[in-house]
Design a protein around this motif. Structure first.
Motif, mmCIF file in Angstrom:
data_model
loop_
_atom_site.group_PDB
_atom_site.id
_atom_site.type_symbol
_atom_site.label_atom_id
_atom_site.label_comp_id
_atom_site.label_asym_id
_atom_site.label_seq_id
_atom_site.Cartn_x
_atom_site.Cartn_y
_atom_site.Cartn_z
ATOM 1 N N UNK A 1 52.516 19.475 45.333
ATOM 2 C CA UNK A 1 52.452 19.848 43.926
ATOM 3 C C UNK A 1 53.788 19.535 43.260
ATOM 4 N N UNK A 2 53.754 18.702 42.235
ATOM 5 C CA UNK A 2 54.995 18.298 41.585
ATOM 6 C C UNK A 2 55.567 19.381 40.687
ATOM 7 N N UNK A 3 54.760 20.360 40.265
ATOM 8 C CA UNK A 3 55.289 21.423 39.425
ATOM 9 C C UNK A 3 56.265 22.297 40.181
ATOM 10 N N UNK A 4 55.812 22.835 41.301
ATOM 11 C CA UNK A 4 56.645 23.711 42.116
ATOM 12 C C UNK A 4 57.395 22.963 43.208
ATOM 13 N N UNK A 5 57.115 21.666 43.362
ATOM 14 C CA UNK A 5 57.791 20.808 44.342
ATOM 15 C C UNK A 5 57.601 21.337 45.753
ATOM 16 N N UNK B 1 49.570 28.170 52.788
ATOM 17 C CA UNK B 1 50.852 27.921 53.451
ATOM 18 C C UNK B 1 51.434 26.629 52.917
ATOM 19 N N UNK B 2 52.741 26.524 52.983
ATOM 20 C CA UNK B 2 53.366 25.325 52.450
ATOM 21 C C UNK B 2 54.814 25.181 52.866
ATOM 22 N N UNK B 3 55.471 24.226 52.214
ATOM 23 C CA UNK B 3 56.864 23.889 52.532
ATOM 24 C C UNK B 3 57.629 23.654 51.251
ATOM 25 N N UNK B 4 58.792 24.267 51.156
ATOM 26 C CA UNK B 4 59.749 23.982 50.088
ATOM 27 C C UNK B 4 60.962 23.293 50.685
ATOM 28 N N UNK C 1 64.673 14.190 41.985
ATOM 29 C CA UNK C 1 63.393 13.694 42.474
ATOM 30 C C UNK C 1 62.251 14.586 42.012
ATOM 31 N N UNK C 2 62.470 15.876 41.966
ATOM 32 C CA UNK C 2 61.470 16.812 41.460
ATOM 33 C C UNK C 2 61.041 16.429 40.044
#
Length: 313
Positions: A172-176, A214-217, A20-21
């Motif tokens: 962000x699709x680069x770092x997903x 801040x974010x989520x992986x 999916x990434x």
């Protein structure tokens, strides 16, 4: 509004998530190729919607929007002249997805020309040459989407308490990763670049101002579990040893970021409150240690149908 936080398991999701990434990179690179540059690459991101992730309108041909529908498991394109085209999300190769996506854009009256190699991944393989079979676990994708809906809700709540420059909540699709970023208003030192398969000038433009982000992986990139993260650039002295909440949050030396395992939020009595505590406490550390002008930049959390007083700060 539902406050459900679904369980996420990294190992069963890992291969589907990797596929999916790359699919999102293909659609994201199409948007990147046709959209005027906006500060910090905000013109290239995806946004959470009730059914999945959307590109918003891409200024190509009659105007085209790409939706990754995670309920019906389709990639759907709509154009400004009423056309619609789609294809299924299912087990396939990246090359097959790439071909189907290009045909869909052409059917919509767009121009399917864009860079053909992934960014921010090790050993990138051009999309059209990636013939490895990839799985597609529908249940894992639906759980991922439900988590994004909950994260989007909480990140946007946090965003309401800042009067200064703040990014949208976007993926962000680069770092997903899904992220929200606050800015102090001051310039930052030149970023050193060095992000895998990403031009240095892109990273340098992204970090040309001081930030608390801040974010989520969903897992990967040094973490074998889904997690929230928080960092400051440049990191002020003492940031790594700051006290943050909730108790499950910690400083990750390898990533040089604060990390909060997703499971700690999912299993909390109030997941929204647990995540808000992480967002607020890591921002407090960045803003206090970095001497941000907090009296000017902040306000109380927004509430539905209640106007923020004009002099509130």
């Amino acid at each position: 509004m539902s406050t459900k936080w679904p369980k996420l398991e990294y190992l069963p999701w890992r291969d589907t998530g990797s596929a999916l990434h790359l699919y999102l990179q293909i659609a994201g690179k199409y948007r990147l190729a046709h959209t005027p540059w906006l500060n910090h690459s905000w013109h290239a991101t995806f946004y959470v919607r009730p059914r999945g992730l959307t590109s918003s309108i891409i200024p190509d041909g009659p105007g085209i929007e790409i939706l990754f529908d995670f309920l019906d498991h389709r990639v759907i394109g709509n154009s400004g002249d009423g056309r619609e085209a789609s294809f299924s999300l299912q087990p396939m190769t990246v090359a097959e997805f790439h071909g189907s996506f290009r045909r869909m854009v052409a059917e919509l009256g767009g121009t399917p020309h864009f860079d053909g190699s992934p960014n921010e991944v090790l050993d990138p393989v051009p999309f059209s040459e990636d013939h490895r079979d990839r799985p597609y676990d529908r249940n894992a994708v639906q759980d991922f989407h439900q988590a994004l809906v909950a994260i989007d809700r909480t990140f946007n709540k946090f965003r309401t308490a800042f009067l200064g420059k703040c990014s949208p909540v976007h993926l962000f699709w680069g770092s997903f990763d899904m992220a929200v970023t606050r800015f102090s208003g001051r310039r930052a030192p030149l970023h050193g670049g060095g992000v895998p398969a990403l031009p240095d000038d892109v990273a340098q433009e992204a970090y040309d101002r001081e930030v608390s982000s801040a974010g989520f992986w969903p897992g990967g990139g040094g973490l074998d579990y889904p997690a929230f993260y928080a960092y400051a650039y440049p990191a002020p002295a003492g940031f790594s040893s700051a006290s943050v909440r909730p108790d499950a949050a910690f400083w990750h030396e390898g990533l040089s970021e604060f990390v909060l395992p997703y499971e700690a939020v999912q299993s909390a009595e109030d997941g929204d409150a647990a995540l808000l505590a992480f967002l607020q406490s890591t921002y407090d550390a960045a803003a206090d240690l970095g001497r941000w002008d907090r009296d000017i930049l902040e306000c109380g959390l927004g509430e539905p149908a209640i106007v923020r007083p004009a002099d509130a700060a």
